[in-house]
Write a protein that holds these residues in place. Structure first.
Motif, short mmCIF file in Angstrom:
data_model
loop_
_atom_site.label_atom_id
_atom_site.label_comp_id
_atom_site.label_asym_id
_atom_site.label_seq_id
_atom_site.Cartn_x
_atom_site.Cartn_y
_atom_site.Cartn_z
N TYR A 101 0.84 -1.20 0.00
CA TYR A 101 0.00 0.00 0.00
C TYR A 101 0.87 1.25 0.00
O TYR A 101 0.60 2.21 -0.72
CB TYR A 101 -0.92 -0.03 1.22
CG TYR A 101 -1.74 1.21 1.42
CD1 TYR A 101 -2.90 1.43 0.67
CD2 TYR A 101 -1.39 2.15 2.39
CE1 TYR A 101 -3.68 2.56 0.87
CE2 TYR A 101 -2.16 3.28 2.59
CZ TYR A 101 -3.31 3.49 1.82
OH TYR A 101 -4.07 4.61 2.01
N TYR B 205 -2.09 -1.88 -5.31
CA TYR B 205 -3.33 -2.35 -4.69
C TYR B 205 -3.64 -3.77 -5.15
O TYR B 205 -4.49 -3.99 -5.99
CB TYR B 205 -4.48 -1.40 -5.02
CG TYR B 205 -4.25 -0.03 -4.43
CD1 TYR B 205 -4.64 0.24 -3.13
CD2 TYR B 205 -3.58 0.95 -5.14
CE1 TYR B 205 -4.40 1.48 -2.57
CE2 TYR B 205 -3.33 2.19 -4.58
CZ TYR B 205 -3.74 2.45 -3.30
OH TYR B 205 -3.49 3.66 -2.73
N VAL C 161 -4.06 -6.02 -0.26
CA VAL C 161 -4.23 -4.61 0.10
C VAL C 161 -5.70 -4.23 0.03
O VAL C 161 -6.22 -3.55 0.93
CB VAL C 161 -3.38 -3.69 -0.80
CG1 VAL C 161 -3.74 -2.23 -0.59
CG2 VAL C 161 -1.90 -3.91 -0.54
N LYS C 162 -6.40 -4.67 -1.00
CA LYS C 162 -7.83 -4.35 -1.12
C LYS C 162 -8.60 -4.90 0.08
O LYS C 162 -9.47 -4.22 0.62
CB LYS C 162 -8.38 -4.88 -2.43
CG LYS C 162 -7.88 -4.10 -3.63
CD LYS C 162 -8.37 -4.68 -4.93
CE LYS C 162 -7.78 -3.90 -6.10
NZ LYS C 162 -8.12 -4.47 -7.38
#
Length: 90
Positions: free
Chosen positions: A51, A56, A60-61
């Motif tokens: 991040y 992404y 990370v999402k």
């Protein structure tokens, strides 16, 4: 004491007497297991390495959705509790 030595050089701690094996283990766990960067300039702060680089990926999402890309803790006890919860979930 890899992390303690690093923080000493960076000026986040004043001596290794302020450091402990528990704190070392916590930093190692956050960095090696979950790939969080350390930032002790504003308390106990960890940020997802991917991040921080502006990428992404699916991890990370998921962390964004759970509000875990940046973590702030008041004490190392709070951090250890979070680590314990995450170990149970992993």
């Amino acid at each position: 004491m890899k992390y303690g030595a690093m923080l000493l050089v960076q000026g986040f701690i004043h001596s290794l007497e302020e450091w402990s094996d528990d704190k070392e283990r916590a930093c190692y766990t956050m960095d090696e297991r979950w790939d969080y960067l350390l930032d002790f300039s504003k308390g106990i702060h960890f940020i997802d390495r991917t991040y921080a680089c502006g990428e992404y990926d699916p991890v990370v999402k998921d962390r964004i959705e759970r509000n875990e890309v940046e973590l702030f803790f008041n004490t190392f006890d709070d951090l250890f509790e979070w680590i314990d919860r995450m170990h149970m979930c992993a």
